[in-house]
Design a protein around this motif. Structure first.
Motif, short mmCIF file in Angstrom:
data_model
loop_
_atom_site.label_atom_id
_atom_site.label_comp_id
_atom_site.label_asym_id
_atom_site.label_seq_id
_atom_site.Cartn_x
_atom_site.Cartn_y
_atom_site.Cartn_z
N VAL A 13 1.19 -1.44 -0.30
CA VAL A 13 -0.18 -0.31 0.35
C VAL A 13 0.99 1.44 -0.12
O VAL A 13 0.62 1.75 -0.80
CB VAL A 13 -1.08 0.51 0.87
CG1 VAL A 13 -1.55 1.40 0.90
CG2 VAL A 13 -1.81 -1.02 1.40
N CYS A 14 2.08 1.27 0.56
CA CYS A 14 2.34 2.18 1.08
C CYS A 14 3.03 2.70 0.05
O CYS A 14 3.62 3.93 -0.79
CB CYS A 14 3.78 2.33 2.09
SG CYS A 14 3.68 2.11 3.92
N LYS A 15 4.02 1.70 -0.99
CA LYS A 15 5.16 1.39 -2.21
C LYS A 15 4.06 2.10 -3.30
O LYS A 15 4.80 2.42 -4.03
CB LYS A 15 5.95 0.51 -2.48
CG LYS A 15 6.16 0.35 -1.49
CD LYS A 15 7.75 -0.54 -2.09
CE LYS A 15 8.92 -0.93 -0.58
NZ LYS A 15 9.70 -2.66 -1.01
N HIS A 19 4.12 8.77 -1.69
CA HIS A 19 3.83 9.44 -0.15
C HIS A 19 3.30 10.38 0.24
O HIS A 19 2.90 10.75 0.48
CB HIS A 19 5.20 10.25 -0.47
CG HIS A 19 6.53 10.56 -1.71
ND1 HIS A 19 7.72 9.53 -1.23
CD2 HIS A 19 6.65 10.13 -2.96
CE1 HIS A 19 8.46 9.04 -1.95
NE2 HIS A 19 8.14 9.49 -3.19
N CYS A 20 1.77 8.89 0.22
CA CYS A 20 1.18 9.24 1.04
C CYS A 20 0.17 9.99 0.36
O CYS A 20 -1.07 10.27 1.42
CB CYS A 20 1.65 9.48 2.78
SG CYS A 20 2.39 8.43 3.65
N GLN A 21 0.04 10.07 -0.60
CA GLN A 21 -0.62 11.38 -0.84
C GLN A 21 -2.12 10.53 -1.51
O GLN A 21 -3.48 10.79 -1.02
CB GLN A 21 -0.11 11.20 -2.60
CG GLN A 21 0.90 13.25 -1.95
CD GLN A 21 0.25 14.25 -1.49
OE1 GLN A 21 -0.81 14.92 -2.11
NE2 GLN A 21 0.98 14.94 -0.89
N GLN A 27 -6.01 8.41 6.62
CA GLN A 27 -6.89 8.58 7.99
C GLN A 27 -5.80 8.52 9.16
O GLN A 27 -5.80 8.36 10.89
CB GLN A 27 -8.08 8.36 7.71
CG GLN A 27 -8.11 6.85 8.25
CD GLN A 27 -9.20 6.16 7.61
OE1 GLN A 27 -10.01 7.23 6.66
NE2 GLN A 27 -10.21 5.96 8.43
N PHE A 28 -4.85 7.33 9.26
CA PHE A 28 -4.49 6.59 10.44
C PHE A 28 -3.10 7.47 10.18
O PHE A 28 -2.35 7.54 9.25
CB PHE A 28 -4.26 5.22 10.43
CG PHE A 28 -5.58 4.83 10.06
CD1 PHE A 28 -6.72 4.36 10.82
CD2 PHE A 28 -6.00 4.17 8.59
CE1 PHE A 28 -7.56 3.77 10.85
CE2 PHE A 28 -7.39 3.52 8.38
CZ PHE A 28 -8.05 3.29 9.65
N PRO A 29 -2.67 7.08 11.65
CA PRO A 29 -1.50 7.39 12.06
C PRO A 29 -0.16 6.63 12.44
O PRO A 29 0.52 6.49 12.91
CB PRO A 29 -1.24 8.06 13.69
CG PRO A 29 -2.49 6.96 14.06
CD PRO A 29 -3.69 7.03 13.38
N CYS A 30 -0.32 6.19 10.69
CA CYS A 30 1.17 5.28 10.84
C CYS A 30 2.31 6.40 10.70
O CYS A 30 3.48 5.67 10.32
CB CYS A 30 0.59 4.14 9.55
SG CYS A 30 0.59 4.93 7.81
#
Length: 119
Positions: A13-15, A19-21, A27-30
């Motif tokens: 998911v991150c990759k 860059h979080c866009q 919505q979560f503090p990851c």
């Protein structure tokens, strides 16, 4: 979902989230940091994060080397549902775990062609 699967899928998911866009976990503090999750997130929030990750991965299944190769070469010869080309013919740096003799050709090809690729 097992912890290791969750981490690997969360990493996907991150990759794939620019860059979080476009991240469904925004919505979560990851903060792209597993340690911060462990320190700052309660169990209920972790369950919600897990549900989001599961849903994202259902909609964005991982591709394997085999799937990508077959998109370009749909008529490639398959043996036991695995591309029959030796990975060493395509990747001069490839070295199977334990060497060729330990895995056998079928196991080696399966391991190589079933590996997940990142887009």
């Amino acid at each position: 979902m097992e912890f290791i699967d969750f981490l690997r899928q969360m990493d996907r998911v991150c990759k794939n989230s620019d860059h979080c866009q476009n991240c469904p976990l925004k919505q979560f503090p990851c903060n792209d940091d597993i340690a911060s999750i462990a320190r700052n997130v309660d169990d209920q929030t972790l369950r919600e994060m897990e549900d989001v990750v599961k849903e994202w991965n259902k909609k964005h299944p991982a591709k394997t080397r085999k799937e990508v190769f077959l998109q370009e070469f749909p008529n490639a010869f398959l043996q036991d549902d695995t591309i029959s080309i030796c990975p060493k013919c395509l990747d001069k740096d490839y070295k199977p775990n334990g060497g060729c003799a330990s895995t056998g050709c079928g196991g080696c090809r399966f391991d190589y062609w079933s590996k997940e690729v990142w887009e």
